[in-house]
Design an enzyme around this catalytic site. Sequence first.
Site, mmCIF file in Angstrom:
data_model
loop_
_atom_site.group_PDB
_atom_site.id
_atom_site.type_symbol
_atom_site.label_atom_id
_atom_site.label_comp_id
_atom_site.label_asym_id
_atom_site.label_seq_id
_atom_site.Cartn_x
_atom_site.Cartn_y
_atom_site.Cartn_z
ATOM 1 N N ALA A 56 0.782 -1.234 0.000
ATOM 2 C CA ALA A 56 0.000 0.000 0.000
ATOM 3 C C ALA A 56 0.824 1.300 0.000
ATOM 4 O O ALA A 56 0.638 2.155 -0.887
ATOM 5 C CB ALA A 56 -0.983 -0.028 1.159
ATOM 6 N N ASP A 249 -3.937 -2.718 3.589
ATOM 7 C CA ASP A 249 -4.068 -1.914 2.363
ATOM 8 C C ASP A 249 -5.094 -0.799 2.518
ATOM 9 O O ASP A 249 -5.058 0.193 1.795
ATOM 10 C CB ASP A 249 -4.450 -2.816 1.190
ATOM 11 C CG ASP A 249 -3.280 -3.718 0.867
ATOM 12 O OD1 ASP A 249 -3.142 -4.760 1.541
ATOM 13 O OD2 ASP A 249 -2.477 -3.348 0.000
#
Length: 374
Positions: A56, A249
């Site tokens: 991420a 994420d």
Amino acid sequence: MKVDGKEMRPIWLNNDNPLEVLVIDQRMLPHELVIVALKGVDDTLDAIREMFVRGAPLIGATGAWGVYLACINAPGGQITDVWLQGEAERLKSSRPTAVNLAWAVDRMMACLASVQGDVHRVRAARKEAELIADEEAENCRQIGVFGVSLIEEISRRKQGETVNILTHCNAGWLACVDYGTATAPIYEAFNRGIDVHVWVDETRPLNQGARLTAWELGKHGVAHTVIADNAGGHLMQHGQVDLVITGTDRTTWTGDVANKIGTYLKALAARDNGIPFWVALPSSTFDWEMDDGVKEIPIEVRNPDEIRYVQGQVAGKTVQVLVPPASSACENHAFDVTPARLVTGFITERGLCAASREGVLGLFPEKGKEAPCN
Ligand code: MRU
């Protein structure tokens, strides 16, 4: 972090040619360290979608550099708002689950909105992308400084015996800009001389654990063992896991955690065995809009060939091998959501907090959400 004594990040501007952004092609690790140049938005989209870059915070940093590349490749050298907005939308749609991508691209656009003139815009885009990368690196360093207390406490309780930590996927420096999220407290503990050992979930289908986390930990000298994805529950039942730390994420401000597929099962097993399950994240990974992660977080469904084929090396050559019958249907859900109730807490750049609205808002009061009524 260092690779064979040399300081490295997974993304950086080419000092010899500032028209190029360089990235480690993570698809080739651990057996080959390949550096690839991104020269425009199309290259950047490809690198994000095909997962040369992944994780991420790194996807966010790549999106930011993508906006810089959009600026230097503007048609006729004219960076119009309309054209830039179109490129920003393309970048934001390249992977759906990690919220850092939209966060970073939007931050770049907000910065450029107040800058006029093509030359000034290029300069501002470069500066902002560099700032985002550096800030994310510093946030991860802080996650390490705060998170190490959890490991220190277990080490004290075990009177210096090895602390066994289980992690899933790769939430290391390769997934971030430096240090990692889940790995930052582990590196910090190792650097402080605490005896740590990491159980590394292989993380099918793309094996980010077996390929990337194992490579990173090995390069830093951290003791680790790669295990099959399904082994974690068994190890927990037999007292061989003291702590689970994963990355994420996208985490809702209410505490629900989207992370690599299989994370939810580890959280269930941890709860059943009374093992703390912590999630490490920079504030760029919080979604301040969504309330219900299970219902609302978009879950990426990727190419089923990633399930069908496994990549590895045979006689020094990278090859893909087919596992199931060629005619079998395969489906590739890339992430799952662990509800807040299964998460012990969050490790952020501002400190530790409970995985709840109250906990998150306690650390980030400026987000201005109303306090819950009950
Ligand atoms: O599909 P990927 O490899 O991009 O998924 C990455 C993860 O799920 C990581 O655990 C997450 O991004 C946290 S990264 C610090």
